[in-house]
Design a protein around this motif. Structure first.
Motif, PDB file in Angstrom:
ATOM      1  N   GLU A  79       0.865  -1.173   0.000  1.00 26.34           N
ATOM      2  CA  GLU A  79       0.000   0.000   0.000  1.00 26.34           C
ATOM      3  C   GLU A  79       0.907   1.230   0.000  1.00 26.34           C
ATOM      4  OE1 GLU A  79      -3.286  -0.514  -0.232  1.00 26.34           O
ATOM      5  OE2 GLU A  79      -2.988  -2.678  -0.008  1.00 26.34           O
ATOM      6  N   ILE A  80       0.661   2.153  -0.914  1.00 21.22           N
ATOM      7  CA  ILE A  80       1.532   3.313  -1.098  1.00 21.22           C
ATOM      8  C   ILE A  80       1.126   4.448  -0.159  1.00 21.22           C
ATOM      9  CG2 ILE A  80       2.346   5.045  -2.757  1.00 21.22           C
ATOM     10  CD1 ILE A  80       3.319   2.112  -3.234  1.00 21.22           C
ATOM     11  N   ASP A  81       2.118   5.058   0.473  1.00 25.07           N
ATOM     12  CA  ASP A  81       1.885   6.256   1.284  1.00 25.07           C
ATOM     13  C   ASP A  81       2.952   7.290   0.936  1.00 25.07           C
ATOM     14  OD1 ASP A  81       4.253   5.879   2.873  1.00 25.07           O
ATOM     15  OD2 ASP A  81       3.144   4.566   4.224  1.00 25.07           O
ATOM     16  N   GLU A  82       2.873   8.461   1.549  1.00 21.76           N
ATOM     17  CA  GLU A  82       3.794   9.554   1.195  1.00 21.76           C
ATOM     18  C   GLU A  82       5.256   9.194   1.460  1.00 21.76           C
ATOM     19  OE1 GLU A  82       2.561   9.952   5.402  1.00 21.76           O
ATOM     20  OE2 GLU A  82       1.383   9.847   3.566  1.00 21.76           O
ATOM     21  N   GLY A  83       5.514   8.265   2.337  1.00 23.82           N
ATOM     22  CA  GLY A  83       6.882   7.838   2.621  1.00 23.82           C
ATOM     23  C   GLY A  83       7.524   7.051   1.496  1.00 23.82           C
ATOM     24  N   HIS A  84       6.733   6.616   0.513  1.00 24.74           N
ATOM     25  CA  HIS A  84       7.260   5.856  -0.618  1.00 24.74           C
ATOM     26  C   HIS A  84       7.634   6.738  -1.802  1.00 24.74           C
ATOM     27  CE1 HIS A  84       4.729   2.536   1.287  1.00 24.74           C
ATOM     28  NE2 HIS A  84       5.979   2.146   1.418  1.00 24.74           N
ATOM     29  N   ALA A  85       7.405   8.054  -1.697  1.00 31.84           N
ATOM     30  CA  ALA A  85       7.613   8.961  -2.827  1.00 31.84           C
ATOM     31  C   ALA A  85       9.053   9.445  -2.920  1.00 31.84           C
ATOM     32  CB  ALA A  85       6.681  10.166  -2.702  1.00 31.84           C
ATOM     33  N   ASN A  86       9.445   9.760  -4.151  1.00 31.13           N
ATOM     34  CA  ASN A  86      10.713  10.457  -4.353  1.00 31.13           C
ATOM     35  C   ASN A  86      10.422  11.955  -4.373  1.00 31.13           C
ATOM     36  OD1 ASN A  86       9.748  11.069  -6.950  1.00 31.13           O
ATOM     37  ND2 ASN A  86      10.985   9.489  -7.942  1.00 31.13           N
TER      38      ASN A  86
ATOM     39  N   ILE B  45      10.033  14.023  -6.738  1.00 31.91           N
ATOM     40  CA  ILE B  45       9.213  14.566  -7.824  1.00 31.91           C
ATOM     41  C   ILE B  45       7.784  14.011  -7.816  1.00 31.91           C
ATOM     42  CG2 ILE B  45      11.158  15.138  -9.312  1.00 31.91           C
ATOM     43  CD1 ILE B  45      10.523  12.599 -10.950  1.00 31.91           C
ATOM     44  N   GLY B  46       7.413  13.322  -6.740  1.00 28.34           N
ATOM     45  CA  GLY B  46       6.037  12.865  -6.594  1.00 28.34           C
ATOM     46  C   GLY B  46       5.718  11.514  -7.199  1.00 28.34           C
ATOM     47  N   LEU B  47       6.740  10.731  -7.484  1.00 28.51           N
ATOM     48  CA  LEU B  47       6.549   9.372  -7.974  1.00 28.51           C
ATOM     49  C   LEU B  47       6.970   8.383  -6.897  1.00 28.51           C
ATOM     50  CD1 LEU B  47       8.050   9.749 -11.562  1.00 28.51           C
ATOM     51  CD2 LEU B  47       5.628   9.748 -10.921  1.00 28.51           C
ATOM     52  N   VAL B  48       6.457   7.150  -6.987  1.00 27.68           N
ATOM     53  CA  VAL B  48       6.917   6.094  -6.088  1.00 27.68           C
ATOM     54  C   VAL B  48       8.394   5.873  -6.389  1.00 27.68           C
ATOM     55  CG1 VAL B  48       6.682   3.664  -5.467  1.00 27.68           C
ATOM     56  CG2 VAL B  48       4.637   5.035  -5.950  1.00 27.68           C
ATOM     57  N   HIS B  49       9.207   5.828  -5.346  1.00 28.72           N
ATOM     58  CA  HIS B  49      10.657   5.681  -5.499  1.00 28.72           C
ATOM     59  C   HIS B  49      10.994   4.359  -6.184  1.00 28.72           C
ATOM     60  CE1 HIS B  49      14.904   5.408  -4.555  1.00 28.72           C
ATOM     61  NE2 HIS B  49      14.860   6.698  -4.252  1.00 28.72           N
TER      62      HIS B  49
ATOM     63  N   ASN C 274       7.255   2.690 -16.484  1.00 33.36           N
ATOM     64  CA  ASN C 274       6.420   3.871 -16.261  1.00 33.36           C
ATOM     65  C   ASN C 274       6.579   4.322 -14.820  1.00 33.36           C
ATOM     66  OD1 ASN C 274       4.681   4.150 -18.767  1.00 33.36           O
ATOM     67  ND2 ASN C 274       4.296   2.006 -18.229  1.00 33.36           N
ATOM     68  N   GLY C 275       6.466   5.609 -14.603  1.00 39.06           N
ATOM     69  CA  GLY C 275       6.467   6.130 -13.245  1.00 39.06           C
ATOM     70  C   GLY C 275       5.113   5.890 -12.601  1.00 39.06           C
ATOM     71  N   ALA C 276       5.118   5.525 -11.341  1.00 36.56           N
ATOM     72  CA  ALA C 276       3.882   5.350 -10.578  1.00 36.56           C
ATOM     73  C   ALA C 276       3.709   6.577  -9.695  1.00 36.56           C
ATOM     74  CB  ALA C 276       3.941   4.089  -9.724  1.00 36.56           C
ATOM     75  N   SER C 277       2.600   7.258  -9.835  1.00 37.78           N
ATOM     76  CA  SER C 277       2.327   8.441  -9.024  1.00 37.78           C
ATOM     77  C   SER C 277       2.225   8.056  -7.562  1.00 37.78           C
ATOM     78  CB  SER C 277       1.015   9.079  -9.477  1.00 37.78           C
ATOM     79  OG  SER C 277       0.607  10.057  -8.553  1.00 37.78           O
ATOM     80  N   GLN C 278       2.704   8.937  -6.680  1.00 40.69           N
ATOM     81  CA  GLN C 278       2.571   8.663  -5.250  1.00 40.69           C
ATOM     82  C   GLN C 278       1.101   8.608  -4.836  1.00 40.69           C
ATOM     83  OE1 GLN C 278       4.649  11.881  -3.342  1.00 40.69           O
ATOM     84  NE2 GLN C 278       2.815  13.164  -3.292  1.00 40.69           N
TER      85      GLN C 278
ATOM     86  N   ASP D 169      10.709 -14.408 -13.023  1.00 41.00           N
ATOM     87  CA  ASP D 169      10.335 -13.209 -13.770  1.00 41.00           C
ATOM     88  C   ASP D 169       9.253 -12.482 -12.984  1.00 41.00           C
ATOM     89  OD1 ASP D 169      12.096 -13.900 -15.769  1.00 41.00           O
ATOM     90  OD2 ASP D 169      10.567 -14.516 -17.193  1.00 41.00           O
ATOM     91  N   VAL D 170       9.351 -11.149 -12.943  1.00 43.54           N
ATOM     92  CA  VAL D 170       8.447 -10.348 -12.115  1.00 43.54           C
ATOM     93  C   VAL D 170       7.909  -9.175 -12.919  1.00 43.54           C
ATOM     94  CG1 VAL D 170       8.237  -8.982  -9.992  1.00 43.54           C
ATOM     95  CG2 VAL D 170       9.805 -10.945 -10.052  1.00 43.54           C
ATOM     96  N   VAL D 171       6.630  -8.868 -12.729  1.00 45.89           N
ATOM     97  CA  VAL D 171       6.051  -7.646 -13.265  1.00 45.89           C
ATOM     98  C   VAL D 171       5.422  -6.884 -12.094  1.00 45.89           C
ATOM     99  CG1 VAL D 171       3.834  -8.723 -13.910  1.00 45.89           C
ATOM    100  CG2 VAL D 171       4.569  -6.618 -15.026  1.00 45.89           C
ATOM    101  N   VAL D 172       5.669  -5.567 -12.058  1.00 42.02           N
ATOM    102  CA  VAL D 172       5.113  -4.699 -11.020  1.00 42.02           C
ATOM    103  C   VAL D 172       4.079  -3.801 -11.678  1.00 42.02           C
ATOM    104  CG1 VAL D 172       5.593  -2.929  -9.276  1.00 42.02           C
ATOM    105  CG2 VAL D 172       7.288  -4.718  -9.744  1.00 42.02           C
ATOM    106  N   THR D 173       2.871  -3.763 -11.101  1.00 42.64           N
ATOM    107  CA  THR D 173       1.791  -2.949 -11.641  1.00 42.64           C
ATOM    108  C   THR D 173       1.169  -2.092 -10.541  1.00 42.64           C
ATOM    109  OG1 THR D 173       0.173  -4.705 -11.260  1.00 42.64           O
ATOM    110  CG2 THR D 173       1.180  -4.616 -13.433  1.00 42.64           C
ATOM    111  N   THR D 174       0.538  -0.999 -10.966  1.00 37.94           N
ATOM    112  CA  THR D 174      -0.240  -0.183 -10.030  1.00 37.94           C
ATOM    113  C   THR D 174      -1.596  -0.846  -9.835  1.00 37.94           C
ATOM    114  OG1 THR D 174      -1.204   1.156 -11.792  1.00 37.94           O
ATOM    115  CG2 THR D 174       0.855   1.970 -10.800  1.00 37.94           C
TER     116      THR D 174
END
Length: 154
Positions: free
Chosen positions: A54-61, A63-67, A103-107, A129-134
């Motif tokens: 689960e994404i929260d503000e602590g995961h952002a870089n 520029i506002g994307l998930v690190h 692709n960048g994932a928005s925070q 093999d791994v795929v990461v999705t929003t």
């Protein structure tokens, strides 16, 4: 920020499926890095695992994307798909990790999921093999995790 050390309770006779079940049952309260980022096993089957964060503000870089480091960590964790095939007394260790960011994932996204599938296995090594999705299906990254299969150091 503090967190207790992570530890699955390995008992003689436990298979990798037993350990995955324990990881799923404990969720992000497992401790250590898993608790720090909030990652948990969402689902698993033979040779497959889905790790969710689960994404929260602590995961952002800045520029506002998930690190990207979080994304890479989820790819590494999804290498745990190999755990489903371990016999009692075996563990896996990551030997190499490749990440391709797509692709960048928005925070502001709710969650990232990393699905790992074992694509190669022999007695001493495996590849996942791994795929990461929003949460809305955007592919964020693809990765490959190389793993060594070793005896558990009792």
């Amino acid at each position: 920020m503090t967190s207790t050390a992570s530890a699955l309770h390995v008992h003689e006779g436990d298979t990798g499926l037993d350990l995955l079940r324990q990881w799923q049952d404990r969720g992000s309260s497992l401790g250590g890095f898993f608790s720090l980022i909030g990652a948990r096993v969402e689902a698993y089957a033979d040779g497959e695992v889905v790790v969710r964060c689960e994404i929260d503000e602590g995961h952002a870089n800045f520029i506002g994307l998930v690190h990207g480091g979080l994304t890479a960590a989820l790819i590494d964790m999804a290498g745990g798909a190999m755990m489903s095939r371990l016999t009692p007394g075996q563990i896996v260790l990551t030997t190499d990790l490749a990440v391709r960011y797509l692709n960048g994932a928005s925070q502001d996204c709710t969650a990232l999921e990393a699905k790992g599938v074992v694509t190669y296995q022999d007695a001493r090594k495996a590849v996942v093999d791994v795929v990461v999705t929003t949460d809305d299906g955007l592919d964020v990254a693809r990765g490959v995790v190389g793993l060594a299969i070793r005896p558990h150091p009792v």
